[in-house]
Design an enzyme around this catalytic site. Structure first.
Site, short mmCIF file in Angstrom:
data_model
loop_
_atom_site.label_atom_id
_atom_site.label_comp_id
_atom_site.label_asym_id
_atom_site.label_seq_id
_atom_site.Cartn_x
_atom_site.Cartn_y
_atom_site.Cartn_z
CB SER A 49 -5.14 -30.50 -28.19
OG SER A 49 -6.23 -31.36 -27.96
CE LYS A 90 -6.28 -32.30 -24.15
NZ LYS A 90 -5.68 -31.28 -25.05
#
Length: 247
Positions: A49, A90
């Site tokens: 991601s 993230k």
């Protein structure tokens, strides 16, 4: 007689200095690792991601920080029960009070109406997200996106949750500074696109200084250890030359 004593004195001095170099090198080398272990924690990136910045399976170094130290643009490791209570990686794009939206007229992410350049995205120049969204970040919370905007499960997919997909600052465990493996990863510099926003961007942690201390220690150890064999070889060569000249 005087020449022999002088040579012997120089040899003893050289041996003493090489011993000090090795001792100092050991202190720096081991001290650097101890310092690094106190400041940084290794993580393995679980998914793609955050590609292309970091890939699944990369070994990264996260500086242990308090959530209050987080700034926009930071790549953080956090743990939140609603996200599965596992370490997640993230990028912070919004902090408490921000309104995050996508996409602006230039196809970029906007923070409080200001478009943000994100050169770390794959295919930079395209839209910053395949879907449009708007979210207001509550105080004390962080809005998080993956750099792989096409497939990342991040705050965008949790907009209906309390806090519109944001997580509390207290959920942050570390801020990434470097990719330790593969070696080609290098340092993770702070993105300049967020620098002009209030609060600016964070500074890189002491990873460069720690690596410098470890490298200096290694050089002193190898340099000091190599003195003895090199000095003996030079001494034998010098004695052989004197014997040949005498003959």
């Amino acid at each position: 007689m005087a020449t022999g004593r002088t040579g012997d004195g120089r040899g003893r001095l050289g041996s003493a200095l090489s011993g000090l170099a090795v001792a100092a090198g050991c202190v720096l080398f081991l001290g650097g690792f101890v310092w690094g272990a106190a400041v940084y924690r290794p993580y393995t990136v679980p998914t793609d991601s955050m590609s292309p910045t970091v890939a699944a399976g990369d070994r990264v170094l996260g500086e242990r920080i308090d959530g209050d130290e987080v700034r926009r643009g930071d790549i953080v490791v956090f743990r939140e029960s609603q996200w599965g209570d596992l370490p997640m990686v993230k990028r912070v794009v919004g902090v408490g009070g921000d309104t995050i939206a996508c996409c602006g007229d230039g196809g970029r992410l906007t923070v409080n109406g200001t478009e943000v350049e994100e050169p770390y995205l794959r295919g930079a120049g395209g839209p910053a997200s395949p879907n449009t969204f708007t979210a207001t970040v509550p105080r004390g919370q962080l809005f998080l996106l993956g750099d792989e905007r096409m497939g990342s499960l991040d705050s965008r997919t949790r907009l209906q949750d309390p806090g519109q997909g944001s997580v509390p600052r207290s959920a942050v465990e570390a801020r990434l500074d470097a990719v330790a493996w593969p070696l080609s990863g290098g340092l993770l510099e702070r993105p300049g696109g967020f620098a002009e926003l209030p609060g600016g961007i964070s500074r890189l942690g002491p990873v460069k200084l720690i690596l410098g201390v470890v490298a200096a220690g290694a050089l002193l150890i190898f340099g000091g250890a190599a003195y003895g064999p090199v000095a003996r070889r030079l001494s034998r060569g010098s004695r052989g030359k004197v014997t040949a000249d005498a003959g």
